[in-house]
Scaffold this motif. Structure first.
Motif, PDB file in Angstrom:
ATOM      1  N   LEU A   6      -9.697   0.640  -3.118  1.00  0.00           N
ATOM      2  CA  LEU A   6      -9.259   1.813  -2.004  1.00  0.00           C
ATOM      3  C   LEU A   6      -9.013   0.653  -1.204  1.00  0.00           C
ATOM      4  N   ARG A   7      -8.805   0.070  -0.362  1.00  0.00           N
ATOM      5  CA  ARG A   7      -8.617  -1.158   0.465  1.00  0.00           C
ATOM      6  C   ARG A   7      -7.256  -1.915   0.073  1.00  0.00           C
ATOM      7  N   ALA A   8      -6.955  -2.571  -0.747  1.00  0.00           N
ATOM      8  CA  ALA A   8      -5.375  -2.522  -1.276  1.00  0.00           C
ATOM      9  C   ALA A   8      -4.447  -1.749  -1.880  1.00  0.00           C
ATOM     10  N   GLN A   9      -4.911  -0.759  -1.813  1.00  0.00           N
ATOM     11  CA  GLN A   9      -4.304   0.436  -2.487  1.00  0.00           C
ATOM     12  C   GLN A   9      -3.925   0.576  -1.041  1.00  0.00           C
ATOM     13  N   TYR A  10      -4.523   1.340   0.710  1.00  0.00           N
ATOM     14  CA  TYR A  10      -3.950   1.646   1.103  1.00  0.00           C
ATOM     15  C   TYR A  10      -3.279   0.503   2.641  1.00  0.00           C
ATOM     16  N   GLN A  11      -3.650  -0.916   1.905  1.00  0.00           N
ATOM     17  CA  GLN A  11      -2.672  -1.565   2.272  1.00  0.00           C
ATOM     18  C   GLN A  11      -1.291  -1.661   2.073  1.00  0.00           C
ATOM     19  N   PHE A  12      -1.408  -1.475   0.985  1.00  0.00           N
ATOM     20  CA  PHE A  12      -0.292  -1.625  -0.018  1.00  0.00           C
ATOM     21  C   PHE A  12       0.636  -0.621   0.550  1.00  0.00           C
ATOM     22  N   ASP A  13      -0.250   0.538   0.567  1.00  0.00           N
ATOM     23  CA  ASP A  13       0.903   2.378   0.754  1.00  0.00           C
ATOM     24  C   ASP A  13       1.060   1.621   2.352  1.00  0.00           C
ATOM     25  N   TYR A  14       0.673   1.014   2.915  1.00  0.00           N
ATOM     26  CA  TYR A  14       0.642   0.615   4.646  1.00  0.00           C
ATOM     27  C   TYR A  14       1.470  -0.962   4.290  1.00  0.00           C
ATOM     28  N   GLY A  15       2.378  -0.877   3.060  1.00  0.00           N
ATOM     29  CA  GLY A  15       2.964  -2.612   3.618  1.00  0.00           C
ATOM     30  C   GLY A  15       2.923  -3.742   3.993  1.00  0.00           C
ATOM     31  N   GLN A  16       1.024  -3.516   3.964  1.00  0.00           N
ATOM     32  CA  GLN A  16       0.558  -5.090   4.476  1.00  0.00           C
ATOM     33  C   GLN A  16       0.241  -5.700   3.612  1.00  0.00           C
ATOM     34  N   THR A  17       0.379  -5.205   2.184  1.00  0.00           N
ATOM     35  CA  THR A  17       0.220  -6.389   0.908  1.00  0.00           C
ATOM     36  C   THR A  17       1.817  -5.306  -0.226  1.00  0.00           C
ATOM     37  N   ASN A  18       1.474  -6.122  -1.250  1.00  0.00           N
ATOM     38  CA  ASN A  18       1.982  -6.756  -1.737  1.00  0.00           C
ATOM     39  C   ASN A  18       1.704  -5.771  -3.123  1.00  0.00           C
ATOM     40  N   ASN A  19       1.959  -4.701  -4.083  1.00  0.00           N
ATOM     41  CA  ASN A  19       1.631  -3.726  -5.588  1.00  0.00           C
ATOM     42  C   ASN A  19       0.258  -5.215  -6.343  1.00  0.00           C
ATOM     43  N   LEU A  20       0.575  -6.827  -5.924  1.00  0.00           N
ATOM     44  CA  LEU A  20       0.347  -7.865  -7.295  1.00  0.00           C
ATOM     45  C   LEU A  20      -1.637  -7.378  -6.789  1.00  0.00           C
ATOM     46  N   ALA A  21      -1.989  -7.574  -5.214  1.00  0.00           N
ATOM     47  CA  ALA A  21      -3.259  -7.331  -4.691  1.00  0.00           C
ATOM     48  C   ALA A  21      -3.259  -5.760  -5.131  1.00  0.00           C
ATOM     49  N   VAL A  22      -3.084  -4.887  -5.158  1.00  0.00           N
ATOM     50  CA  VAL A  22      -3.832  -4.165  -6.109  1.00  0.00           C
ATOM     51  C   VAL A  22      -4.230  -3.487  -7.802  1.00  0.00           C
ATOM     52  N   LEU A  23      -3.153  -4.156  -8.177  1.00  0.00           N
ATOM     53  CA  LEU A  23      -3.243  -5.076 -10.147  1.00  0.00           C
ATOM     54  C   LEU A  23      -5.069  -5.971  -9.985  1.00  0.00           C
ATOM     55  N   ASN A  24      -4.724  -6.814  -9.194  1.00  0.00           N
ATOM     56  CA  ASN A  24      -6.068  -7.337  -8.709  1.00  0.00           C
ATOM     57  C   ASN A  24      -6.885  -7.030  -9.033  1.00  0.00           C
ATOM     58  N   ALA A  25      -6.965  -6.320  -7.748  1.00  0.00           N
ATOM     59  CA  ALA A  25      -8.361  -5.468  -7.439  1.00  0.00           C
ATOM     60  C   ALA A  25      -8.732  -4.668  -8.865  1.00  0.00           C
ATOM     61  N   ARG A  26      -7.650  -3.698  -8.630  1.00  0.00           N
ATOM     62  CA  ARG A  26      -8.138  -3.599 -10.504  1.00  0.00           C
ATOM     63  C   ARG A  26      -9.206  -3.947 -11.690  1.00  0.00           C
ATOM     64  N   VAL A  27      -7.880  -5.138 -11.575  1.00  0.00           N
ATOM     65  CA  VAL A  27      -8.960  -5.869 -12.762  1.00  0.00           C
ATOM     66  C   VAL A  27     -10.055  -6.623 -12.820  1.00  0.00           C
ATOM     67  N   ASP A  28     -10.269  -6.993 -11.571  1.00  0.00           N
ATOM     68  CA  ASP A  28     -11.462  -6.633 -11.225  1.00  0.00           C
ATOM     69  C   ASP A  28     -12.524  -6.311 -11.424  1.00  0.00           C
ATOM     70  N   VAL A  29     -12.318  -4.774 -11.114  1.00  0.00           N
ATOM     71  CA  VAL A  29     -13.420  -3.458 -11.313  1.00  0.00           C
ATOM     72  C   VAL A  29     -13.194  -3.562 -13.097  1.00  0.00           C
ATOM     73  N   ASN A  30     -12.122  -3.462 -13.860  1.00  0.00           N
ATOM     74  CA  ASN A  30     -12.523  -3.463 -15.080  1.00  0.00           C
ATOM     75  C   ASN A  30     -13.552  -4.013 -16.031  1.00  0.00           C
ATOM     76  N   ASN A  31     -13.222  -5.152 -14.879  1.00  0.00           N
ATOM     77  CA  ASN A  31     -14.026  -6.833 -15.828  1.00  0.00           C
ATOM     78  C   ASN A  31     -15.950  -6.280 -15.251  1.00  0.00           C
ATOM     79  N   ASP A  32     -15.778  -6.247 -14.059  1.00  0.00           N
ATOM     80  CA  ASP A  32     -16.886  -5.679 -13.409  1.00  0.00           C
ATOM     81  C   ASP A  32     -17.719  -4.431 -14.305  1.00  0.00           C
ATOM     82  N   SER A  33     -16.982  -3.927 -14.477  1.00  0.00           N
ATOM     83  CA  SER A  33     -17.305  -2.385 -15.282  1.00  0.00           C
ATOM     84  C   SER A  33     -17.736  -2.361 -17.110  1.00  0.00           C
TER      85      SER A  33
END
Length: 445
Positions: free
Chosen positions: A176-203
């Motif tokens: 969620l934090r990475a998505q907010y940062q991406f929406d406000y232009g504070q980071t690129n989409n790679l951070a969001v994808l990495n965070a989602r990959v980590d969620v999938n792995n943890d799941s």
């Protein structure tokens, strides 16, 4: 990609609901598990039945000291035709001649002396009963060790699931934090994808651990002779260790309580009685016998004698002496073999004493090492927790990158799961030490 993530989130929500439901399930305590196993475990039931057989064998009814009383009864019936041809005179033919007889008797026999064979056999049967009790105890100890190993594995996986749930929640917050940062232009989409990959792995790890937990619960149900599908229960995750002073006391009495050493002592005693039983054949056997009999015979008439009925009854008694002065050397061979078997049992005892001494030394050292590792892991968790909290704060302030925060998260996860493993490894090492010292069934779990 969004559809996949939505499915994963839905699956995790269902799993979380199942976990919450299990938390509300009744807790199956260690005491309840042990009591259930003693009552329903197949192996323990079979061992108890073997003890019951040995108890029957060592009864006075199986000793040979009681007399034997035998009742015998019989009846005979004959139907014949008879032709009599005298040298001078008419031929006499008789048809349908009937003869019948009836008899009944009570026979009593008792052995006064048999060279002390039954005396030593009776003592041997009592030792075999004691041995069967020790064998049943060994079965119970092994079952308890297996049972508690599975129980603590369930406890370990339960605690791991709690850790994985917390890790997953942190990872989802990071998405969620990475998505907010991406929406406000504070980071690129790679951070969001990495965070989602980590969620999938943890799941995936959480799902796999939950499957392991379900399998372990089914293993426990098999040992408890419970419904296999009845896995809606929780276990007690509390672990207490025996004080060091008490462990020292157990070690000092291990030789007198170890079940393997006690079993070989019983085997030696049985072998000693086998020698005496074999020697008893050198001596004579003296027995008493008595009987009461009744007979009734009815014979048909013949050409020269009329038919008659004879009834007899009476008592008889006697004394018998049997002495195998020479039996071809069979008794001598049996005595020699019994002596060799006794010598073998003495050698086995020496071997077992060395093995038990080695096993106790190894188990004690293993327990101390596992306990030391557990203490180190406790410190390691505290260090990683502090590092994670600092990293979490810095990550929220944007002072460290997502990958650095993830590393701190993984380090904490590994430290906490390693702590759970070390804790239950130390407890199982303690249980193995208690079994070797003969105290597994005597301590509070």
């Amino acid at each position: 990609m969004k559809i996949v993530n939505s499915c994963i989130y839905l699956l995790i929500s269902v799993l979380s609901a199942q976990i919450s439901a299990q938390v509300q399930d009744s807790v199956l305590t260690k005491e309840e598990v042990v009591a259930r196993a003693l009552e329903s475990n197949y192996g323990i039931e079979i061992a108890n039945n073997q003890v019951e057989i040995a108890e029957n064998n060592q009864s006075i009814l199986n000793s040979g000291y009681l007399p034997s009383l035998l009742g015998v009864a019989g009846a005979n019936y004959d139907l014949n035709n008879r032709t009599t041809e005298p040298e001078d005179g008419d031929i006499l033919e008789q048809r349908g001649l009937e003869n019948n007889s009836y008899n009944a008797s009570l026979n009593l026999s008792y052995t006064l002396f048999d060279g002390l064979g039954r005396f030593y056999n009776f003592k041997s049967l009592k030792e075999q009963y004691n041995l069967s009790q020790l064998e049943a105890r060994e079965t119970i100890e092994n079952t308890m060790l297996q049972l508690l190993s599975i129980y603590y594995e369930i406890a370990r996986l339960t605690e791991n699931i709690q850790v994985l749930e917390e890790t997953l929640e942190v990872s989802k917050e990071r998405v969620l934090r990475a998505q907010y940062q991406f929406d406000y232009g504070q980071t690129n989409n790679l951070a969001v994808l990495n965070a989602r990959v980590d969620v999938n792995n943890d799941s995936v790890i959480l799902i796999d651990t939950r499957q392991q937990l379900a399998n372990s619960k089914r293993d426990l149900n098999v040992l408890l002779n419970r419904e296999i599908s009845a896995i809606d229960f929780a276990v007690d995750t509390t672990v207490n260790f025996i004080p060091e002073l008490q462990v020292e006391n157990f070690l000092s009495t291990a030789e007198a309580n170890n079940v393997s050493l006690l079993q070989i002592e019983r085997n030696i005693a049985i072998s000693e009685y086998d020698i005496k039983i074999s020697r008893s054949r050198y001596l004579p056997a003296i027995g008493l016998n008595g009987s009461y009999g009744w007979n009734r015979n009815r014979s048909a008439a013949t050409a020269f004698f009329p038919g008659s009925t004879t009834i007899t009854d009476g008592l008889s008694a006697g004394v018998s002496l049997n002495w195998a002065i020479f039996d071809g050397g069979q008794t001598a061979v049996q005595v020699q073999n019994a002596k060799i078997n006794y010598a073998n049992q003495e050698l086995i005892r020496e071997q077992i004493e060395l093995e038990v001494e080695r096993d106790i030394a190894n188990a004690l050292n293993n327990f101390k090492n596992k306990l030391y590792i557990f203490r180190i892991q406790e410190e390691n968790v505290a260090t990683n927790l502090d590092n994670f909290e600092r990293s979490r704060e810095e990550f929220s302030l944007g002072q460290i990158a997502s990958i650095e925060f993830r590393q701190a998260q993984v380090n904490l996860l590994n430290a906490r799961t390693s702590l759970n493993l070390a804790k239950y490894d130390a407890k199982l090492a303690e249980l193995q030490l208690l079994q070797l010292t003969g105290q597994l069934l005597n301590v509070e779990l």
